[in-house]
Each structure stands twice: as structure tokens, then as C-alpha cells.
Design an enzyme around this catalytic site. Structure first.
Site, mmCIF file in Angstrom:
data_model
loop_
_atom_site.group_PDB
_atom_site.id
_atom_site.type_symbol
_atom_site.label_atom_id
_atom_site.label_comp_id
_atom_site.label_asym_id
_atom_site.label_seq_id
_atom_site.Cartn_x
_atom_site.Cartn_y
_atom_site.Cartn_z
ATOM 1 C CB ALA A 59 16.575 38.930 49.596
ATOM 2 C CG ASP A 245 18.007 39.018 45.642
ATOM 3 O OD1 ASP A 245 17.230 39.779 46.236
ATOM 4 O OD2 ASP A 245 19.103 39.384 45.180
ATOM 5 C CE LYS A 256 19.607 44.176 42.253
ATOM 6 N NZ LYS A 256 18.202 44.605 42.013
#
Length: 371
Positions: A59, A245, A256
Site C-alpha cells: 500500500a 492496506d 492481504k
């Protein structure tokens, strides 16, 4: 070559992207660990392609790549149309990976900077945007180093850590979030052993995290994603440490795919589950993680052929509810449950420009820290 000035900080040993006179140089993560190959990106379209096609991942790193992409758009624009070029690039880059909060964080700052430069020539605007992108790169480095120092304090003197995906230098501006904490812990004199989930289907853990840590001398063991349960059941690790993220105001964490099962396993076995991310990953406008857009990708990325007529579902991220998270480690401080309170405190502290090192339920939301 336009290198980021990191001031008193030593240069990180591994950086996934770097601005040069020709364009943006990106370490092609699809080629690791077998080959360290660099891509030269000269246009925002090429930057967007590298993000979409997973050449650059993580990210924070995606956000920085997009920031440089807007600079490239203005540098290559027609003299009288450079602001429109910046706007088109911002829209295109925002559409590449919808889940990561850092992408919007970087793009919005770059576009706001561009708007403030109206009236300048294209050349003057491009130079100002180049400096802005370099500043964001430095800010990412500083945020990650600071959260890493804070997170290292949470690790025991001899820490056996399970991590997932890649949250290291490759995923950021050059130091790392979860892996940055491991680096900082070792700098404190702590012994750190790392277990890495392979992280299917792109194998970021086996290919990137294991490579990144092993080249720095960490003891690293790769496990299949499915082996995490027995690893925790046998008490072979002391904690789980992952990146993020997007983090909602509630403390829900989008990361993830495969992160949520690890949080459930950690809870079942009474082990800490820590999340590490710079404040640019915290989306205070997202009230709960359920509101986040979860990116899905094609079945061709699974890495094997399916029987005729068989479909596949390939979500890239999953949602870990806040109640499964022990602490969220940010550069503004370490947030503990209830996260709606502690993250709100850190938000307000940052708006006031106050350095904050701890926000916990025990402080009644007022935190404990100082400058």
C-alpha cells in the site's frame, strides 16, 4: 539522480522505487527473488500499468508510485494544459487498486498541490510537484521508522514472529512496517526469528519477505498458508505481526487475504495479533471495514489450470474485525482497544501537531506521551 534526502537517517539497504532524470525506476517485484530487474516508467500510464500488473506492490509503495506518476504527467504535459493532465492522471491512478488507503492519501495530496500551483508555467509546476513527491517519499520513510521503534518495544527479548504477505522495505518507501518493527527490534538487541506464510497466490511471503529478511541475516522459515494453524497450536511463535492496506475508524483491518484466519488462530491460542501501518493507511472516514472495497482478481493468477467449467474466486484482501486485534501500531502511537476511542484520539492529536506515543483504553482516550 533525484534521491530522497533522509536527513539523519541511514539510507535503507533496499528501496523499491527511485526517481531519476529519465523517470521513475521501479524494482520489478514479479521477478524476485530470482532477478533484481528495474523498470523505467516515463508516463503516468506506465506507472498505472506497473501498479495494476503487480510490478510494484504494498500500500505505501503504491501510493508513492502514484505520487511520482502525477509529477510525470505534468512534466510531459502541454504547456497550457498541465493541470488537466494532473487531474486525468489522478483519476487513472486512483482506479488502479481500489482497496489501499495510501493510494488516495498520496494522490489527493499531489493533486491538491497541483491545484495550488495554478498560474505557474508547466516547468515550474513540474518542479514543485517533483519536490512534493520526494517529500511524501521521505514522510513515508519517517513514519515507518517511527512506528517501527514503537512496535519494537512490544516484542519480547527473544521473539518468534509469524508474518503474512510483505510489509517490508519492498512494500514501502524503503524501511517497512511489520518488517520494520523486526529491524528495529534487532537494533534494540532483541533476538528475532521469523516464520513467513507463503501468501498465495502471488507468494509475496515466500518470494519477497523471505528474500528481504534473509539478505539481512534474519532466521527465516517459510510455511504454507495452511500450516499456520499447527504452527500456533504447537506454540512455535510468540505473536503474529502483519501490515495493513486500510484501517477503519473502528479498528477493523483490511489486509492481504489470509490475514483474517491468522487473527482467528491467534485469538484461539491466546497470542497477540499486532497490526503495523503508517497513519496514511488509517481511513478515518471509513466507519467500519465492511464498507471497504475488496479487490478481486482473475483466476489466471492462481498459478494452475482448472478443469473445464470450473470457476474460481480470487479476492485479494480480507477483513479482520477489530475485536481480534491486540494493538494497531502507527507512527502517531500505539492504539489499543477500544479502537474507536484510541484511533480518534490519535487523529485529534495529529491534527493538533502533537506527538503521541500511546493511546489506550486505560487512559480514558486521552493517551500518555509527549514531545
Amino acid at each position: 539522480m533525484n534521491r530522497v534526502d533522509f536527513g539523519d537517517y541511514p539510507l535503507p539497504s533496499l528501496r523499491p522505487l527511485e526517481l531519476s532524470a529519465e523517470g521513475l525506476r521501479v524494482l520489478d517485484q514479479r521477478r524476485l527473488p530470482g532477478e533484481e530487474a528495474w523498470l523505467l516508467l516515463r508516463t503516468p500510464e506506465e506507472v498505472a500499468g506497473a501498479i495494476k500488473e503487480m510490478a510494484v506492490r504494498g500500500a505505501p509503495a503504491i501510493g508513492l508510485a502514484a505520487a511520482y506518476g502525477i509529477f510525470l504527467a505534468v512534466r510531459e504535459a502541454e504547456e497550457g494544459d498541465w493541470l488537466s493532465a494532473a487531474e486525468r492522471a489522478a483519476e487513472m491512478l486512483l482506479a488502479t487498486r481500489p482497496t489501499a488507503a495510501n493510494l488516495r492519501w498520496a494522490v489527493e495530496r499531489m493533486y491538491a498541490c497541483a491545484r495550488s500551483l495554478q498560474g505557474l508555467s508547466r516547468e515550474e509546476a513540474a518542479e514543485a510537484l517533483r519536490e512534493k513527491a520526494l517529500l511524501l517519499h521521505r514522510e513515508d520513510e519517517e513514519m515507518n521508522r517511527r512506528l517501527s521503534r514503537l512496535g519494537a518495544d512490544l516484542l519480547p527479548p527473544r521473539a518468534r514472529v509469524l508474518t503474512h504477505c510483505n510489509a517490508g522495505a519492498l512494500a514501502t518507501g524503503g524501511y517497512g512496517t511489520a518488517l520494520g518493527i523486526l529491524r528495529a527490534a534487532r537494533e534494540q538487541g532483541k533476538e528475532v526469528e521469523v516464520f513467513v506464510g507463503e501468501t498465495r497466490p502471488w507468494l509475496q511471503g515466500a518470494r519477497l519477505t523471505a528474500w528481504e529478511l534473509s539478505r539481512e541475516g534474519f532466521p527465516v522459515t517459510v510455511i504454507t498458508d495452511a500450516a499456520a494453524g499447527i504452527l500456533l497450536q504447537r506454540r512455535m511463535v510468540d505473536l503474529v505481526l502483519v501490515g495493513a492496506d486500510r484501517i477503519a475508524a473502528s479498528g477493523d483491518v483490511v489486509n492481504k487475504v489470509g490475514t483474517y484466519p491468522l487473527a482467528v488462530l491467534a485469538s484461539r491460542h491466546g497470542l497477540p495479533f499486532y497490526v503495523a501501518a503508517p497513519w496514511s493507511t488509517v481511513d478515518t472516514e471509513l466507519l467500519s471495514g465492511g464498507e471497504a472495497s475488496i479487490e478481486e482478481r482473475g483466476k489466471e493468477e492462481l498459478g494452475y489450470s482448472l478443469p473445464p467449467g470450473v470457476s474460481a474466486w480470487n479476492p485479494v484482501f480480507d477483513l479482520t474485525p477489530a475485536e481480534l486485534v491486540t494493538a494497531i501500531i502507527t507512527d502517531r502511537g500505539v492504539a489499543f482497544p477500544p479502537f474507536a476511542t484510541s484511533l480518534r484520539f490519535l487523529t485529534r492529536a495529529g491534527e493538533r501537531g502533537r506527538d503521541t506515543f500511546l493511546a489506550s483504553a486505560s487512559t480514558g482516550g486521552e493517551g500518555r506521551g509527549g514531545t
